[in-house]
Write a protein that holds these residues in place. Structure first.
Motif, PDB file in Angstrom:
ATOM      1  N   ILE A   1       0.864  -1.176  -0.035  1.00 53.89           N
ATOM      2  CA  ILE A   1       0.109  -0.052  -0.086  1.00 53.89           C
ATOM      3  C   ILE A   1       1.086   1.402  -0.107  1.00 53.89           C
ATOM      4  CG2 ILE A   1      -2.012  -1.180   1.025  1.00 53.89           C
ATOM      5  CD1 ILE A   1      -1.274   0.300   3.730  1.00 53.89           C
ATOM      6  N   ASP A   2       0.269   2.288  -0.341  1.00 53.25           N
ATOM      7  CA  ASP A   2       1.113   3.728  -0.327  1.00 53.25           C
ATOM      8  C   ASP A   2       0.849   4.124   1.216  1.00 53.25           C
ATOM      9  OD1 ASP A   2      -1.434   4.735  -0.312  1.00 53.25           O
ATOM     10  OD2 ASP A   2      -1.156   6.179  -2.015  1.00 53.25           O
ATOM     11  N   PHE A   3       1.773   5.325   1.350  1.00 52.48           N
ATOM     12  CA  PHE A   3       1.786   6.034   2.738  1.00 52.48           C
ATOM     13  C   PHE A   3       0.553   6.279   3.388  1.00 52.48           C
ATOM     14  CE2 PHE A   3       3.157   9.560   5.546  1.00 52.48           C
ATOM     15  CZ  PHE A   3       3.745   8.584   6.580  1.00 52.48           C
TER      16      PHE A   3
ATOM     17  N   LEU B   1       7.832  -0.175   5.011  1.00 48.30           N
ATOM     18  CA  LEU B   1       8.662   0.571   5.921  1.00 48.30           C
ATOM     19  C   LEU B   1       9.231  -0.152   7.005  1.00 48.30           C
ATOM     20  CD1 LEU B   1       6.734   3.772   5.672  1.00 48.30           C
ATOM     21  CD2 LEU B   1       8.775   3.295   4.228  1.00 48.30           C
ATOM     22  N   LEU B   2       8.788  -1.238   7.312  1.00 45.15           N
ATOM     23  CA  LEU B   2       9.085  -2.097   8.584  1.00 45.15           C
ATOM     24  C   LEU B   2      10.712  -2.299   8.905  1.00 45.15           C
ATOM     25  CD1 LEU B   2       8.155  -3.195  11.292  1.00 45.15           C
ATOM     26  CD2 LEU B   2       7.421  -5.253   9.852  1.00 45.15           C
ATOM     27  N   ASN B   3      11.034  -3.105   7.726  1.00 43.61           N
ATOM     28  CA  ASN B   3      12.562  -3.422   7.692  1.00 43.61           C
ATOM     29  C   ASN B   3      13.212  -2.127   7.611  1.00 43.61           C
ATOM     30  OD1 ASN B   3      11.884  -6.243   7.714  1.00 43.61           O
ATOM     31  ND2 ASN B   3      11.785  -6.555   5.620  1.00 43.61           N
ATOM     32  N   ARG B   4      13.009  -1.030   7.008  1.00 38.47           N
ATOM     33  CA  ARG B   4      13.887   0.065   6.867  1.00 38.47           C
ATOM     34  C   ARG B   4      13.817   0.774   8.415  1.00 38.47           C
ATOM     35  NH1 ARG B   4      17.783   2.666   5.782  1.00 38.47           N
ATOM     36  NH2 ARG B   4      17.563   4.893   5.171  1.00 38.47           N
ATOM     37  N   PHE B   5      12.806   0.965   8.945  1.00 35.03           N
ATOM     38  CA  PHE B   5      12.751   1.642  10.321  1.00 35.03           C
ATOM     39  C   PHE B   5      13.266   0.614  11.161  1.00 35.03           C
ATOM     40  CE2 PHE B   5       8.664   4.744   9.552  1.00 35.03           C
ATOM     41  CZ  PHE B   5       9.295   5.240   8.323  1.00 35.03           C
TER      42      PHE B   5
ATOM     43  N   PRO C   1      12.297  13.673  14.073  1.00 34.40           N
ATOM     44  CA  PRO C   1      11.257  14.618  13.446  1.00 34.40           C
ATOM     45  C   PRO C   1      10.420  13.962  12.219  1.00 34.40           C
ATOM     46  CG  PRO C   1      13.602  15.220  13.459  1.00 34.40           C
ATOM     47  CD  PRO C   1      13.722  13.827  13.841  1.00 34.40           C
ATOM     48  N   ILE C   2       9.198  14.570  12.608  1.00 33.32           N
ATOM     49  CA  ILE C   2       8.028  14.177  11.603  1.00 33.32           C
ATOM     50  C   ILE C   2       8.497  14.337  10.075  1.00 33.32           C
ATOM     51  CG2 ILE C   2       5.885  14.690  10.619  1.00 33.32           C
ATOM     52  CD1 ILE C   2       5.803  12.944  13.245  1.00 33.32           C
TER      53      ILE C   2
ATOM     54  N   LYS D   1       9.634  11.994   5.187  1.00 33.76           N
ATOM     55  CA  LYS D   1      10.699  11.890   3.929  1.00 33.76           C
ATOM     56  C   LYS D   1      11.344  10.332   3.667  1.00 33.76           C
ATOM     57  CE  LYS D   1      15.130  13.775   2.271  1.00 33.76           C
ATOM     58  NZ  LYS D   1      16.195  14.436   2.367  1.00 33.76           N
ATOM     59  N   GLU D   2      11.608   9.756   4.779  1.00 34.29           N
ATOM     60  CA  GLU D   2      12.082   8.326   4.934  1.00 34.29           C
ATOM     61  C   GLU D   2      10.793   7.481   4.338  1.00 34.29           C
ATOM     62  OE1 GLU D   2      15.062   5.849   4.850  1.00 34.29           O
ATOM     63  OE2 GLU D   2      15.381   7.903   5.758  1.00 34.29           O
ATOM     64  N   ALA D   3       9.954   7.808   4.609  1.00 31.13           N
ATOM     65  CA  ALA D   3       8.659   6.867   3.978  1.00 31.13           C
ATOM     66  C   ALA D   3       8.587   7.081   2.537  1.00 31.13           C
ATOM     67  CB  ALA D   3       7.448   7.291   4.732  1.00 31.13           C
ATOM     68  N   GLY D   4       9.254   7.973   1.726  1.00 34.66           N
ATOM     69  CA  GLY D   4       9.115   8.289   0.469  1.00 34.66           C
ATOM     70  C   GLY D   4       8.167   9.151  -0.130  1.00 34.66           C
ATOM     71  N   PHE D   5       7.386   9.927   1.081  1.00 28.58           N
ATOM     72  CA  PHE D   5       6.155  10.542   0.688  1.00 28.58           C
ATOM     73  C   PHE D   5       6.632  12.146   0.580  1.00 28.58           C
ATOM     74  CE2 PHE D   5       2.450  13.368   1.961  1.00 28.58           C
ATOM     75  CZ  PHE D   5       1.489  12.654   0.849  1.00 28.58           C
ATOM     76  N   ASP D   6       6.372  12.740  -0.789  1.00 29.18           N
ATOM     77  CA  ASP D   6       6.450  14.048  -0.845  1.00 29.18           C
ATOM     78  C   ASP D   6       5.544  15.048  -1.051  1.00 29.18           C
ATOM     79  OD1 ASP D   6       5.984  12.982  -3.351  1.00 29.18           O
ATOM     80  OD2 ASP D   6       7.767  13.580  -4.402  1.00 29.18           O
TER      81      ASP D   6
END
Length: 176
Positions: A21-23, A66-70, A140-141, A146-151
């Protein structure tokens, strides 16, 4: 104890076979109300809802990719506040689905809405306010987004979350 088994099942099997799914997408995971999840009133006990929500938010992160990345970044999610509205009970042995989605964020917190649905009926709706921490410091939010790739721009918070946020601020001010 059965939530530990559900956590193991989630981490070893379900996150490896989840959809993407997307963010701002809605994550859906289903469970069954086992007898040990229920209280003497023969419905899902209130203390189980937050536990299922924790599992559902973990699954949501997996579906977002995002789970593994976080985890590699050593970011740990922390719930700051939660607001529950119980509508109808969930009876023993009934299947239910937990639907989770990020509904927005502000300068400090992100907000997640989680819905418990059984037999095509909303049973409970919960709003959660949280942060991620790393080395005892808040991420920071803007960094998290940004790390989630949402711009894109932050979505407008739903009116009920805006009012809840104001209520939380009032509680904080009155109790300092």
């Amino acid at each position: 104890m059965n939530l530990y088994f559900r956590l193991i099942w989630l981490m070893l099997w379900r996150v490896r076979h989840c959809r993407s799914i997307d963010f701002l997408g809605t994550s859906k995971i289903d469970y069954r109300a086992l007898p040990l999840d229920c209280d003497i009133n023969f419905h899902l006990t209130n203390s189980r809802y937050p536990a299922f929500m924790d599992l559902a938010r973990t699954y949501m992160l997996a579906e977002m990719g995002l789970l593994n990345r976080f985890l590699k970044l050593k970011w740990m999610p922390i719930v700051n506040a939660a607001e529950f509205t119980y509508i109808r009970d969930i009876k023993p042995l009934r299947k239910f689905e937990v639907q989770s989605k990020v509904v927005g964020w502000d300068e400090k917190y992100f907000y997640v809405e989680q819905r418990f649905v059984s037999e095509n009926t909303l049973r409970c709706i919960v709003h959660v306010r949280g942060v991620f921490v790393c080395d005892r410091k808040q991420v920071p939010i803007a960094t998290m987004v940004k790390e989630a790739g949402f711009d894109g721009p932050a979505p407008e918070l739903p009116p009920e979350v805006v009012k809840w946020k104001a209520f939380l601020q009032l509680k904080k001010e009155r109790n300092l």
